[in-house]
Scaffold this motif. Structure first.
Motif, PDB file in Angstrom:
ATOM      1  N   UNK A 223      20.468  13.665  14.216  1.00  0.00           N
ATOM      2  CA  UNK A 223      19.542  13.460  13.096  1.00  0.00           C
ATOM      3  C   UNK A 223      18.395  14.457  13.147  1.00  0.00           C
ATOM      4  N   UNK A 224      17.796  14.617  14.328  1.00  0.00           N
ATOM      5  CA  UNK A 224      16.680  15.553  14.480  1.00  0.00           C
ATOM      6  C   UNK A 224      17.149  16.988  14.249  1.00  0.00           C
ATOM      7  N   UNK A 225      18.377  17.278  14.678  1.00  0.00           N
ATOM      8  CA  UNK A 225      18.932  18.619  14.472  1.00  0.00           C
ATOM      9  C   UNK A 225      19.051  18.908  12.973  1.00  0.00           C
ATOM     10  N   UNK A 226      19.506  17.933  12.218  1.00  0.00           N
ATOM     11  CA  UNK A 226      19.616  18.096  10.764  1.00  0.00           C
ATOM     12  C   UNK A 226      18.236  18.257  10.132  1.00  0.00           C
ATOM     13  N   UNK A 227      17.271  17.471  10.612  1.00  0.00           N
ATOM     14  CA  UNK A 227      15.892  17.575  10.111  1.00  0.00           C
ATOM     15  C   UNK A 227      15.336  18.976  10.402  1.00  0.00           C
ATOM     16  N   UNK A 228      15.609  19.458  11.634  1.00  0.00           N
ATOM     17  CA  UNK A 228      15.104  20.774  12.044  1.00  0.00           C
ATOM     18  C   UNK A 228      15.660  21.886  11.154  1.00  0.00           C
ATOM     19  N   UNK A 229      16.907  21.706  10.713  1.00  0.00           N
ATOM     20  CA  UNK A 229      17.556  22.719   9.871  1.00  0.00           C
ATOM     21  C   UNK A 229      17.317  22.478   8.376  1.00  0.00           C
ATOM     22  N   UNK A 230      16.449  21.485   8.089  1.00  0.00           N
ATOM     23  CA  UNK A 230      16.075  21.130   6.710  1.00  0.00           C
ATOM     24  C   UNK A 230      17.284  20.717   5.877  1.00  0.00           C
ATOM     25  N   UNK A 231      18.280  20.110   6.541  1.00  0.00           N
ATOM     26  CA  UNK A 231      19.425  19.553   5.820  1.00  0.00           C
ATOM     27  C   UNK A 231      19.093  18.105   5.477  1.00  0.00           C
TER      28      UNK A 231
END
Length: 344
Positions: A223-231
């Motif tokens: 989830x945080x990875x997706x947030x970091x990539x602005x997905x």
């Protein structure tokens, strides 16, 4: 001595009269204990020549007395002294008196017919203590630290190879990511996957997804990875999936905050020249978690991470006070991230 080196010695039948096994990775300690025991004693010798002591309950003198006793109906005696907290800087709450001078004398000249194993399942030993220096000088020493990177990948390959099973690179990576913090659990998952693969089979990525599902922490990493990539769309879908699994929003928020906090710490300490291993020691997490956090932190400035952590504190308070419907509060947080990054 490394875990791999010690294992190779035991496979060659080389056994030392004195071992010191310390560190926080319980699986490595237990695995080496099992192998040494199998190398020293046959099954029918264990009743007579295997002694176990817990140093939290028994003085070290008892183990030394046993170590200085000749084996009975066998060539060697095995003595295991567990939980030697007196080798650390911890205060002894059990009030057991240990004769450390006698232990020092024993380590200087251990009886050849006895194999003595001392375990200390603690992160650090007190290097200032003479008995620690003596042990490190005369014993075969294993520091059972969490495996990382290539070391962990090699351990996985060796583990499955011994069962005549192969493993796909993607499957190995998935397992390393999910269970790097718990080698005991990783071994259990590998046993299950090896059975599923069958004789001379291969552990695939699909099998890992089927039999070794992601933990809550893994899903939060994603989830945080997706947030970091602005997905944002994918991040929201992942969040909805977690909520459908009845994950508590307050707990999710705490785990998300922990990950962003680790990203900030990794970024700050990395700027000061700290290695991933050293950062892991400071933050008290597995080095792999630091590696992931450093990679994720590249998408943010330090000010951006600080702004997000402030917003997470507000979110936590909102959820706990009921000022807003919980799912809506989480949605707003996720959608705000790109704006927080730009404002910072």
């Amino acid at each position: 001595m490394s875990y791999a080196e010690l294992k190779r010695e035991l496979k060659r039948g080389e056994v030392h009269p004195l071992y010191l096994l310390y560190g926080t990775e319980d699986y490595l300690i237990e695995d080496v204990l099992e192998e040494i025991t199998a190398s020293v004693l046959d099954e029918d010798e264990k009743d007579f020549n295997l002694s176990r002591y817990d140093m939290r309950e028994t003085p070290v003198d008892a183990a030394l007395d046993e170590g200085e006793t000749l084996p009975f109906f066998g060539e060697r005696r095995l003595v295991i002294a567990r939980n030697a907290s007196f080798l650390t800087g911890q205060k002894d709450t059990e009030k057991i008196e240990h004769d450390l001078e006698r232990l020092k004398n024993y380590t200087a000249s251990p009886p050849p017919e006895t194999v003595m194993i001392i375990t200390a399942p603690y992160e650090k030993l007190d290097e200032r203590k003479k008995v620690v220096k003596q042990l490190k000088s005369h014993a075969a020493v294993l520091q059972a630290a969490p495996l990382e990177g290539g070391e962990l990948a090699k351990w996985i390959d060796t583990y499955v190879k011994e069962k005549n099973i192969a493993i796909a690179a993607e499957a190995r990576q998935q397992l390393a990511e999910r269970f790097a913090n718990d080698l005991m659990q990783l071994a259990s998952e590998l046993d299950k996957l090896c059975l599923y693969a069958g004789d001379d089979g291969t552990i695939t990525s699909e099998a890992v997804e089927l039999l070794a599902p992601k933990t809550l922490e893994d899903n939060v990493f994603h989830l945080v990875d997706l947030i970091a990539k602005e997905k944002v769309k994918e991040a929201l879908q992942t969040m909805y999936d977690l909520l459908k699994q009845n994950e508590e929003p307050v707990k999710l928020t705490a785990l998300i905050a922990r990950q962003f906090r680790m990203m900030l710490q990794a970024k700050e300490l990395g700027r000061r020249g700290y290695s991933e291993q050293k950062i892991a020691g400071v933050v008290k997490v597995h080095p792999y978690a630091v590696k992931v956090a450093r990679k994720q932190s590249q998408n943010f400035s330090e000010k951006g991470l600080q702004a997000i952590l402030k917003e997470l504190a507000v979110l936590d308070e909102t959820l706990k006070t009921g000022r807003m419907e919980k799912e809506l509060a989480l949605e707003l947080f996720v959608t705000q991230i790109p704006h927080l990054k730009k404002e910072a």
